[in-house]
Design a protein around this motif. Structure first.
Motif, PDB file in Angstrom:
ATOM      1  N   ARG A 176       0.817  -1.210   0.000  1.00 47.36           N
ATOM      2  CA  ARG A 176       0.000   0.000   0.000  1.00 47.36           C
ATOM      3  C   ARG A 176       0.848   1.256   0.000  1.00 47.36           C
ATOM      4  N   GLY A 177       0.521   2.164  -0.908  1.00 50.48           N
ATOM      5  CA  GLY A 177       1.224   3.429  -0.996  1.00 50.48           C
ATOM      6  C   GLY A 177       2.568   3.362  -1.691  1.00 50.48           C
ATOM      7  N   LYS A 178       2.939   2.198  -2.228  1.00 47.45           N
ATOM      8  CA  LYS A 178       4.247   2.058  -2.862  1.00 47.45           C
ATOM      9  C   LYS A 178       4.121   2.109  -4.384  1.00 47.45           C
ATOM     10  N   ARG A 179       5.246   2.303  -5.049  1.00 53.00           N
ATOM     11  CA  ARG A 179       5.282   2.371  -6.511  1.00 53.00           C
ATOM     12  C   ARG A 179       5.922   1.110  -7.074  1.00 53.00           C
ATOM     13  N   LEU A 180       5.154   0.377  -7.875  1.00 46.83           N
ATOM     14  CA  LEU A 180       5.660  -0.814  -8.546  1.00 46.83           C
ATOM     15  C   LEU A 180       6.214  -0.440  -9.909  1.00 46.83           C
ATOM     16  N   VAL A 181       7.282  -1.101 -10.297  1.00 45.85           N
ATOM     17  CA  VAL A 181       7.875  -0.923 -11.615  1.00 45.85           C
ATOM     18  C   VAL A 181       7.720  -2.235 -12.369  1.00 45.85           C
ATOM     19  N   LEU A 182       7.095  -2.161 -13.533  1.00 46.58           N
ATOM     20  CA  LEU A 182       6.838  -3.342 -14.340  1.00 46.58           C
ATOM     21  C   LEU A 182       7.520  -3.158 -15.690  1.00 46.58           C
ATOM     22  N   GLU A 183       8.368  -4.099 -16.072  1.00 52.08           N
ATOM     23  CA  GLU A 183       9.121  -4.005 -17.317  1.00 52.08           C
ATOM     24  C   GLU A 183       8.593  -5.031 -18.319  1.00 52.08           C
ATOM     25  N   ILE A 184       8.133  -4.543 -19.462  1.00 51.32           N
ATOM     26  CA  ILE A 184       7.560  -5.374 -20.519  1.00 51.32           C
ATOM     27  C   ILE A 184       8.568  -5.453 -21.672  1.00 51.32           C
ATOM     28  N   ALA A 185       8.827  -6.673 -22.149  1.00 49.01           N
ATOM     29  CA  ALA A 185       9.812  -6.852 -23.218  1.00 49.01           C
ATOM     30  C   ALA A 185       9.182  -7.250 -24.545  1.00 49.01           C
ATOM     31  N   GLY A 186       7.915  -7.608 -24.560  1.00 51.19           N
ATOM     32  CA  GLY A 186       7.310  -8.017 -25.817  1.00 51.19           C
ATOM     33  C   GLY A 186       5.817  -8.251 -25.700  1.00 51.19           C
ATOM     34  N   ILE A 187       5.156  -8.237 -26.856  1.00 54.71           N
ATOM     35  CA  ILE A 187       3.723  -8.505 -26.954  1.00 54.71           C
ATOM     36  C   ILE A 187       3.538  -9.666 -27.915  1.00 54.71           C
ATOM     37  N   LYS A 188       2.796 -10.690 -27.475  1.00 54.98           N
ATOM     38  CA  LYS A 188       2.587 -11.872 -28.289  1.00 54.98           C
ATOM     39  C   LYS A 188       1.102 -12.112 -28.537  1.00 54.98           C
ATOM     40  N   GLU A 189       0.826 -12.669 -29.715  1.00 57.29           N
ATOM     41  CA  GLU A 189      -0.531 -13.105 -30.034  1.00 57.29           C
ATOM     42  C   GLU A 189      -0.545 -14.630 -29.998  1.00 57.29           C
ATOM     43  N   GLN A 190      -1.535 -15.186 -29.300  1.00 59.26           N
ATOM     44  CA  GLN A 190      -1.619 -16.630 -29.174  1.00 59.26           C
ATOM     45  C   GLN A 190      -2.970 -17.133 -29.650  1.00 59.26           C
ATOM     46  N   ASN A 191      -2.945 -18.275 -30.317  1.00 55.27           N
ATOM     47  CA  ASN A 191      -4.177 -18.979 -30.649  1.00 55.27           C
ATOM     48  C   ASN A 191      -3.977 -20.456 -30.341  1.00 55.27           C
ATOM     49  N   ALA A 192      -4.901 -21.265 -30.757  1.00 52.23           N
ATOM     50  CA  ALA A 192      -4.843 -22.680 -30.386  1.00 52.23           C
ATOM     51  C   ALA A 192      -3.622 -23.386 -30.965  1.00 52.23           C
ATOM     52  N   LYS A 193      -3.082 -22.908 -32.072  1.00 58.25           N
ATOM     53  CA  LYS A 193      -2.003 -23.628 -32.759  1.00 58.25           C
ATOM     54  C   LYS A 193      -0.625 -23.028 -32.557  1.00 58.25           C
ATOM     55  N   GLU A 194      -0.535 -21.710 -32.430  1.00 58.01           N
ATOM     56  CA  GLU A 194       0.789 -21.102 -32.396  1.00 58.01           C
ATOM     57  C   GLU A 194       0.787 -19.796 -31.628  1.00 58.01           C
ATOM     58  N   SER A 195       2.009 -19.318 -31.389  1.00 56.17           N
ATOM     59  CA  SER A 195       2.229 -18.028 -30.744  1.00 56.17           C
ATOM     60  C   SER A 195       3.187 -17.232 -31.614  1.00 56.17           C
ATOM     61  N   ARG A 196       2.858 -15.966 -31.857  1.00 52.66           N
ATOM     62  CA  ARG A 196       3.756 -15.146 -32.672  1.00 52.66           C
ATOM     63  C   ARG A 196       4.020 -13.810 -31.995  1.00 52.66           C
ATOM     64  N   LEU A 197       5.245 -13.347 -32.153  1.00 50.54           N
ATOM     65  CA  LEU A 197       5.668 -12.093 -31.546  1.00 50.54           C
ATOM     66  C   LEU A 197       5.175 -10.928 -32.388  1.00 50.54           C
ATOM     67  N   LEU A 198       4.404 -10.031 -31.772  1.00 48.06           N
ATOM     68  CA  LEU A 198       3.898  -8.850 -32.477  1.00 48.06           C
ATOM     69  C   LEU A 198       4.857  -7.675 -32.362  1.00 48.06           C
TER      70      LEU A 198
END
Length: 201
Positions: A57-79
């Motif tokens: 509570r009252g603190k600052r979180l830092v979140l680092e994102i390195a990529g966005i992926k699209e997933q479906n039933a057969k495969e995953s691809r990097l967007l």
């Protein structure tokens, strides 16, 4: 176009910023981030859930994102890949908790709810079961009771049980709001467990 089945974010472990110079400490615990909804065209909303061992509570979180992926039933691809830093300020208090002693009957079993907590993620109910009866310390009837939420605008919704636990006479139920959405606790007027009113503003 964000018209795929499901999207994920490549995320590192969140950390806590401790000063204005960008210093910090590791965020213990564990969890993840998942797609919550599609709020608009070419938009995807994500929910970060983290079981933190301590008080955020009252603190600052830092979140680092390195990529966005699209997933479906057969495969995953990097967007997209890159290095995005999100700063998440945790409010000092957005939780409302009430101690009580409310008797709840469920198919002949008697429970006593002693604590109700309302958070932006859902409703947390703690209870204990009266001893005796054919079912002994079993608490299936408690877990089967629906949690209904009444809002300030007059609408109602049934929260879904995402987690439940028990030990000895004690039991708890954690129910999330409809469609997994976030709710300001100030919007909630009533909370019912089965046909028993637990909370009224």
């Amino acid at each position: 176009m964000l018209d795929g089945e499901h999207y994920t974010l490549d995320m590192g472990v969140p950390w806590i910023m401790t000063d204005a110079n960008g210093n910090g400490e590791s965020c213990s615990g564990g969890g993840g981030i998942h797609e919550l909804a599609r709020p608009g065209e070419n938009q995807a909303a994500f929910l970060l859930e983290w079981d933190f061992h301590g008080n955020l509570r009252g603190k600052r979180l830092v979140l680092e994102i390195a990529g966005i992926k699209e997933q479906n039933a057969k495969e995953s691809r990097l967007l997209a890949e890159g290095n995005w830093t999100l700063l998440l300020d945790v409010p000092k208090s957005r939780t409302q908790s009430r101690l009580q002693w409310t008797r709840v009957r469920a198919e002949g079993d008697i429970y006593y709810v002693y604590r109700v907590e309302i958070t932006p993620l859902g409703i947390h109910i703690n209870a204990l079961k009266r001893t005796g009866g054919e079912t002994g310390a079993q608490k299936e009837t408690f877990f089967e009771l629906p949690v209904t939420v009444g809002y300030q605008d007059g609408s109602t919704g049934e929260a879904s049980g995402e987690a439940a636990g028990s030990g000895g006479l004690f039991c708890e139920k954690i129910a999330h709001y409809e469609d997994g959405r976030l709710v300001d606790p100030e919007e909630i007027k009533e909370v019912w467990l089965g046909e028993t009113l637990l909370w009224r503003r």
